[in-house]
Design a protein around this motif. Sequence first.
Motif, short mmCIF file in Angstrom:
data_model
loop_
_atom_site.label_atom_id
_atom_site.label_comp_id
_atom_site.label_asym_id
_atom_site.label_seq_id
_atom_site.Cartn_x
_atom_site.Cartn_y
_atom_site.Cartn_z
N GLY A 1 0.81 -1.21 0.00
CA GLY A 1 0.00 0.00 0.00
C GLY A 1 0.85 1.27 0.00
N SER A 2 2.00 1.21 0.68
CA SER A 2 2.89 2.38 0.72
C SER A 2 3.49 2.66 -0.65
CB SER A 2 3.99 2.15 1.75
OG SER A 2 3.44 2.01 3.04
N ARG A 3 3.74 1.61 -1.41
CA ARG A 3 4.24 1.82 -2.77
C ARG A 3 3.20 2.55 -3.62
NH1 ARG A 3 5.86 -4.44 -3.60
NH2 ARG A 3 7.33 -4.61 -1.85
N ILE A 4 1.95 2.15 -3.47
CA ILE A 4 0.87 2.83 -4.20
C ILE A 4 0.80 4.29 -3.77
CG2 ILE A 4 -1.62 2.88 -4.59
CD1 ILE A 4 -1.63 -0.16 -4.14
N PHE A 5 0.92 4.53 -2.47
CA PHE A 5 0.88 5.90 -1.95
C PHE A 5 2.01 6.72 -2.56
CE2 PHE A 5 2.39 9.10 1.02
CZ PHE A 5 1.22 9.78 1.33
#
Length: 367
Positions: free
Chosen positions: A251-255
């Motif tokens: 999810g942090s990569r998407i962010f």
Amino acid sequence: MDVKRFVASRLRRSASSFEYALRLGLCAVGAYSFAHLVLGHTTPTFAAVSALITLQFSNERRLPRAVQVAGGCTAGVILGGVLATALGRGAWQALVIVVVTVTVARILGGGPLFATQLAIQSLLVSMAPVSFDGVLATSVDSAVGGASALIAVALVPERDTRRPGRAVLRLTAALAKMLDGASQALLEGSPQKAWSALLEGRETQQLIENAARVVEQAGESAVFSPLRWSRRGYVSSLEEGVRHVDFALRGSRIFCRRLVFALEHRALDTAGRLELASLLDGLSGASIALGHELVRDSRTLRAEADGAGALAEIAAALDPEHFADCTVEGQSLVLLLRPIVADLLAAAGENRAAVLAALPALPRTDR
């Protein structure tokens, strides 16, 4: 090349393998002695061979693999002896025996490891002048060796019990580093730094796979080794923690990917950037605290931290309505932070109801 350094590194490597080498020797000699002294077999060589092959020279012993090898050794001796008795001994007979044993292994659904051991043992037996009674005795010897190795694998667990905890800490530290990079990008309004944070996040896959593998091995040891039964609950919590931290990293990569776009197009005002950076700073610290909480049973890695409490405070702030003065891009980034915090709360042991209660409800629009 520095000869002294080379020799010293080789000696250190040898010293680190001494314990396992000693276990190999004791297991092989023990299997041979049992077959010779207790069962009365004259030269139970296959007992020692089977024990050595089953254990193998690897510090990452896995019980399913050991079972496959032990089963392959015993089945190979039996099948090779029966085929050699029926076909005789010679070059073409050996070829037929290997082809048949590998085919049988695949029919039985065994993996490459099982098939390889089946072929090796059947080939060795087919080349030795052994009677049918001798084949039965040899198969018993092979079973004794495999059983002794399995007992060693089950009763002598991995010595370094801190490996799972260290792997989890490296994982949460990697997450915190990525969040710190995103926070710095927001403070400076730099899409380049946001891109660097994204690249760091993409490089965490190996850490994720390593943590999952190490924790899985610890779980296997906790199930099969009586000396590790008391750690089953602890390892189970680590397994859940690694799974949810993996989700949070994704999810942090998407962010970060969305953040790169927002900063490149100057879609965030200064106030929104500062507010989001503050949230990311808090989330980074909570990630570190969470990692220490997950390994709290380790005497050397114990830390006084309240990761779940800090995460709950951050979750309460993730209401897009509180960012009404921010741009739509800023509000979308807040929405992307919500699943990350939810995953970390789940890693901390919170159930679904508690996670949903920690996050502010989103407004619904009537159609």
